[in-house]
Design a protein around this motif. Structure first.
Motif, PDB file in Angstrom:
ATOM      1  N   VAL A 145      46.356  38.109  46.321  1.00  0.00           N
ATOM      2  CA  VAL A 145      46.039  39.493  46.680  1.00  0.00           C
ATOM      3  C   VAL A 145      46.168  39.706  48.187  1.00  0.00           C
ATOM      4  N   GLU A 202      43.908  46.061  35.661  1.00  0.00           N
ATOM      5  CA  GLU A 202      43.637  45.026  34.664  1.00  0.00           C
ATOM      6  C   GLU A 202      42.161  44.704  34.503  1.00  0.00           C
ATOM      7  N   ILE A 250      47.812  45.037  38.951  1.00  0.00           N
ATOM      8  CA  ILE A 250      46.590  44.232  38.850  1.00  0.00           C
ATOM      9  C   ILE A 250      45.342  45.087  39.041  1.00  0.00           C
ATOM     10  N   SER A 251      45.481  46.253  39.703  1.00  0.00           N
ATOM     11  CA  SER A 251      44.307  47.105  39.908  1.00  0.00           C
ATOM     12  C   SER A 251      43.823  47.741  38.604  1.00  0.00           C
ATOM     13  N   LYS A 277      42.275  37.726  36.028  1.00  0.00           N
ATOM     14  CA  LYS A 277      41.711  37.810  37.372  1.00  0.00           C
ATOM     15  C   LYS A 277      42.763  37.345  38.374  1.00  0.00           C
ATOM     16  N   ALA A 278      42.996  38.149  39.358  1.00  0.00           N
ATOM     17  CA  ALA A 278      43.994  37.799  40.361  1.00  0.00           C
ATOM     18  C   ALA A 278      43.403  36.792  41.349  1.00  0.00           C
ATOM     19  N   GLU A 337      37.048  43.298  38.301  1.00  0.00           N
ATOM     20  CA  GLU A 337      37.025  42.236  39.310  1.00  0.00           C
ATOM     21  C   GLU A 337      38.220  42.345  40.253  1.00  0.00           C
ATOM     22  N   ASN A 338      39.376  42.666  39.678  1.00  0.00           N
ATOM     23  CA  ASN A 338      40.571  42.820  40.517  1.00  0.00           C
ATOM     24  C   ASN A 338      40.435  43.989  41.474  1.00  0.00           C
ATOM     25  N   ARG A 339      39.827  45.070  40.998  1.00  0.00           N
ATOM     26  CA  ARG A 339      39.660  46.241  41.858  1.00  0.00           C
ATOM     27  C   ARG A 339      38.723  45.927  43.027  1.00  0.00           C
TER      28      ARG A 339
END
Length: 634
Positions: free
Chosen positions: A348, A376, A373-374, A342-343, A379-381
C-alpha cells in the motif's frame, strides 16, 4: 530472405483462415437459439457463412500476402470470436437475462456487425488474387452489415415490458399473478428441468459479471426466484457453489418455507436476521457483505441507509426457530465465507508513493489498484487512510486524465464509507474537484462523483458546502440525462442535500422538480419512491409547494395512492399531505380526483408510516369540513 517472408505470411494466413473456418463450423452446429434472439442469431450465422468462400480461397493461396491482409484477418478473428460468444449466449444463456436486457443484446449484435464491417474494410482482394465472384459476395455482405442496425422486435419489447412489470409486483401476490404464468409459458420456465438449466445459466452470468451491474444481476435473480415460487420449488441461492443438481430443485409439496423467512439477497432461510435503517430484514452475513461492497442503499427498497447499524430481529429469529422445530426442518449448514483480502502495508505504501509518480502509466496502475483494494475490506480502507493515501488521491481529482479522475473519485468514495475516514477525506477539501468531475467527467466518473457527494454530505457541514459550491445543478443534470444508475445516484445525493433548508431553495431554483416529475412518468426506471422522497423535501419550501401545486401532479399522486406499491402509496400520501396542509384548494382538487377512498384504505392497510400520514390526511379533511368528523367515521 524475401522468399522466407512470403512463405511465413502464407502460413499465417493459412492458419488464420483455418481457425476462422473452424469458428464458422462451430456456430453452425450450436443448435437451437433462444426464442427472443432466434431470428437475429440465425441471420448472424448466415452472414458468417458468407465468409466461407473467401476463407477457403485464402487457405489455398501461395501468392505474395501483403501485411494489410494479415491485419484484416486478425481483426476478422476478433470479430468472429465476439460473434461466437454472442451466439453462445443466445443459445445457452439465461432466458431471463435475454428478455430483461433485450436492449443490451441489440447493442451487442450491432457491435458485432460494426466489427465485421471494419475488419473487411480495405481488404486487398485484387492484390492477392481473390476471384471476382467471391469479392462481390463479401462486399454484398458488408453492404448488408452497414444497413443491419437491429432494433427490438415489438413482441420481444412486449415480453421485456411484461417482465419489468413483474419486478414491480408485490411479492405477497406473486403466486396469483397472471403475468408470471404468461411469462413462464412463453419462455418457457415452468418445469424442474427448465428452472435447473436457467439457474446454471444465471450462476455463470453472475461469475462473468464479477460484481458489475449489481442491480441488474439482482433483478435477474429476483425474477428467477419468482418463477420458482410460482412453480412451487424450494429456493436455492444461485450464487453458491457447487452447481445445483436436480435435488436442489425439488417440489416442496410437504414443506414450503414462508417467504418472510428468506433473506431478500440470498433467498435462503435466515439464521441471524437483522434489521437495517430502512426497516427491512436481511441475513446478517449477506447484508454485511453488501455494505462492505461500497453499497450505501437498502438492497430491497433502493432507499439510502441513514446509518449502517444492524439490529437483531429477535422476534423473527424466534419465529424461524419455532417453525423449523415444528416442521422438523434443519437449516443447511453453510461454510463461513472467506475472510476479506487484506493488503500488505508495504504494498500500500508503494502504491501511495506511485500516485505521485511522474509517469502516467505508473499513476494509472497505482490509482486503479487502490480503487480495487479500497472496496475489499474495512481494514484496507483504514490502511490506505493511515498511510497517507487521501491527500494524493484528492490531488489526482484535478489531474488532466479522465480515467485517473474516475479511479481517484471512486477510491475516495470507497474510503468515505467509514465515518472516521469520511472526516479525513473532508479535511482535504475534495468537494470542488468532485463537483468539477460531476460536470465534465466520464459517465462512470459522474455517477461515482454523485455517490461520493452523497457519502460526504452525511456530514452536516458538507451539505451547506456542496450547495454553496454549486454542486446541485450538475446533480440535476445527471438526474435528467444520466443512465439509470446515474439517475439513482443523483436522486440519492439530492435527497440528502435537500434535508438542508438552504439547499431546498437552490434545488428548486436549479430546476430539480421538472426531471423528478419526468421520472414519475417513466415506469421503466423504477424510481418512484426516490423521486417522491425528494419531492417531499422540496414541498417543505414555499416555492416547492407553489411549483408542485398544479392539477396534473395532484392527479399523479392520487393515481399512485390508488395503484402504487405500498411504499409508493406511503410516499404519495406524505407529499399530498404536505401540499394540502394550509391549502384548501389543493385538498378540494384531490377530493375531486377521488382521493378519499384511497386515503381511507391506506389508513387501514398501508405501511406503518403510510397509515400515520393517511390518518393525518383524514384529520385534515375533517378539520376543513370536507368530510364528516374523522372520529365519527372510524
Amino acid at each position: 530472405m524475401e522468399e522466407e517472408n512470403v512463405l511465413s505470411n502464407a502460413r499465417v494466413v493459412r492458419d488464420l483462415a483455418e481457425e476462422l473456418i473452424g469458428i464458422i463450423e462451430a456456430t453452425k452446429s450450436m443448435g437451437e437459439f433462444r426464442g427472443t434472439q432466434k431470428k437475429e442469431s440465425q441471420t448472424l450465422v448466415r452472414r458468417l457463412r458468407h465468409c466461407l468462400p473467401l476463407l477457403e480461397e485464402l487457405r489455398d493461396l501461395d501468392a505474395h500476402i501483403p501485411e494489410i491482409c494479415i491485419s484484416c484477418l486478425h481483426k476478422l478473428k476478433k470479430s468472429f470470436i465476439l460473434a461466437k460468444k454472442l451466439l453462445k449466449t443466445c443459445q445457452a444463456g439465461s432466458k431471463i437475462y435475454l428478455v430483461l436486457e433485450a436492449e443490451a443484446m441489440v447493442t451487442r449484435f450491432n457491435t458485432v456487425y460494426d466489427k465485421l464491417n471494419q475488419a473487411m474494410d480495405g481488404f486487398p482482394y485484387k492484390e492477392i488474387g481473390i476471384s471476382e465472384e467471391v469479392k462481390e459476395q463479401v462486399e454484398l455482405m458488408c453492404m448488408q452489415l452497414k444497413r443491419a442496425k437491429q432494433r427490438i422486435d415489438s413482441q420481444d419489447m412486449e415480453l421485456t415490458m411484461d417482465m419489468r412489470a413483474v419486478l414491480s409486483f408485490d411479492n405477497a401476490r406473486i403466486a396469483e399473478c397472471e403475468s408470471i404464468e404468461k411469462l413462464a409459458n412463453r419462455l418457457p420456465l415452468n418445469t424442474l428441468e427448465d428452472l435447473r438449466i436457467e439457474t446454471v445459466a444465471i450462476r455463470k452470468l453472475v461469475k462473468e459479471r464479477r460484481g458489475h451491474n449489481a442491480q441488474g444481476t439482482q433483478n435477474i435473480i429476483d425474477l428467477l426466484d419468482r418463477f420458482k415460487r410460482f412453480a412451487g420449488i424450494e429456493q436455492v441461492n444461485v450464487l453458491d457453489d457447487p452447481v445445483p443438481c436436480n435435488r436442489s430443485l425439488q417440489k416442496c409439496a410437504s414443506i414450503a418455507i414462508p417467504f418472510e423467512f428468506l433473506c431478500p439477497i440470498t433467498l435462503e432461510i435466515m439464521r441471524d436476521p437483522v434489521i437495517v435503517a430502512t426497516g427491512q430484514t436481511y441475513e446478517r452475513a449477506s447484508i454485511q457483505q453488501w455494505l462492505d461492497s461500497d453499497r450505501q442503499n437498502c438492497p430491497k427498497t433502493g432507499r439510502p441507509l441513514t446509518h449502517t447499524a444492524l439490529v437483531p430481529n429477535v422476534a423473527l429469529h424466534n419465529l424461524i426457530s419455532q417453525w423449523c422445530e415444528n416442521n422438523n426442518y434443519q437449516i443447511p449448514k453453510k461454510l463461513p465465507p472467506p475472510p476479506p483480502k487484506k493488503a500488505h502495508a508495504e504494498k500500500v505504501i508503494t502504491l501511495i508513493q506511485n500516485l505521485s509518480s511522474s509517469q502516467l502509466q505508473v499513476q494509472r496502475k497505482a490509482v486503479t489498484k487502490i480503487r480495487m483494494i479500497s472496496r475489499e475490506s474495512p481494514e484496507n480502507r483504514v490502511l490506505i487512510a493511515g498511510k497517507g493515501g487521501i491527500p494524493p488521491l484528492v490531488h489526482l481529482l484535478s489531474y488532466p486524465d479522465s480515467k485517473i479522475q474516475e479511479h481517484a473519485v471512486t477510491a475516495l468514495l470507497n474510503l468515505s464509507i467509514d465515518d472516521k475516514i469520511k472526516k479525513q477525506v473532508s479535511e482535504q477539501a475534495p468537494i470542488p474537484a468532485i463537483i468539477d468531475i460531476l460536470q465534465h467527467g466520464t459517465i462512470g466518473a459522474k455517477e461515482n462523483s454523485a455517490a461520493a457527494l452523497f457519502s460526504l454530505s452525511m456530514l452536516d457541514e458538507n451539505k451547506a458546502l456542496i450547495g454553496s459550491s454549486n454542486g446541485i445543478p450538475p446533480l440535476i443534470s445527471l438526474l435528467s440525462e444520466g443512465t439509470i444508475r446515474g439517475k439513482k445516484d443523483a436522486a440519492t445525493a439530492l435527497f440528502n442535500l435537500t434535508i438542508s433548508q438552504s439547499n431546498k431553495a437552490k434545488a428548486i431554483e436549479a430546476g430539480a422538480i421538472k426531471p423528478l416529475l419526468k421520472i414519475l412518468e417513466n415506469k421503466g426506471l423504477d424510481m418512484v419512491d426516490e423521486a417522491l422522497s425528494v419531492l417531499l423535501l422540496l414541498a417543505e419550501h414555499p416555492d416547492g409547494r407553489k411549483e408542485l401545486g398544479h392539477l396534473s401532479f395532484i392527479e399523479t399522486l392520487v393515481k399512485f395512492m390508488r395503484n402504487g406499491t405500498p411504499k409508493n402509496k406511503e410516499c404519495a400520501t406524505a407529499v399530498l399531505l404536505k401540499l394540502c396542509t394550509n391549502n384548501n384548494n389543493n385538498l378540494v382538487v384531490a377530493l375531486q380526483y377521488g382521493v378519499y377512498e384511497h386515503v381511507a384504505d391506506i389508513s387501514q392497510n398501508g405501511t406503518k408510516r403510510g397509515k400515520k400520514k393517511a390518518v393525518a390526511m383524514l384529520q385534515l379533511m375533517s378539520k376543513t369540513g370536507q368530510i364528516p368528523s374523522y372520529n365519527n367515521i372510524r
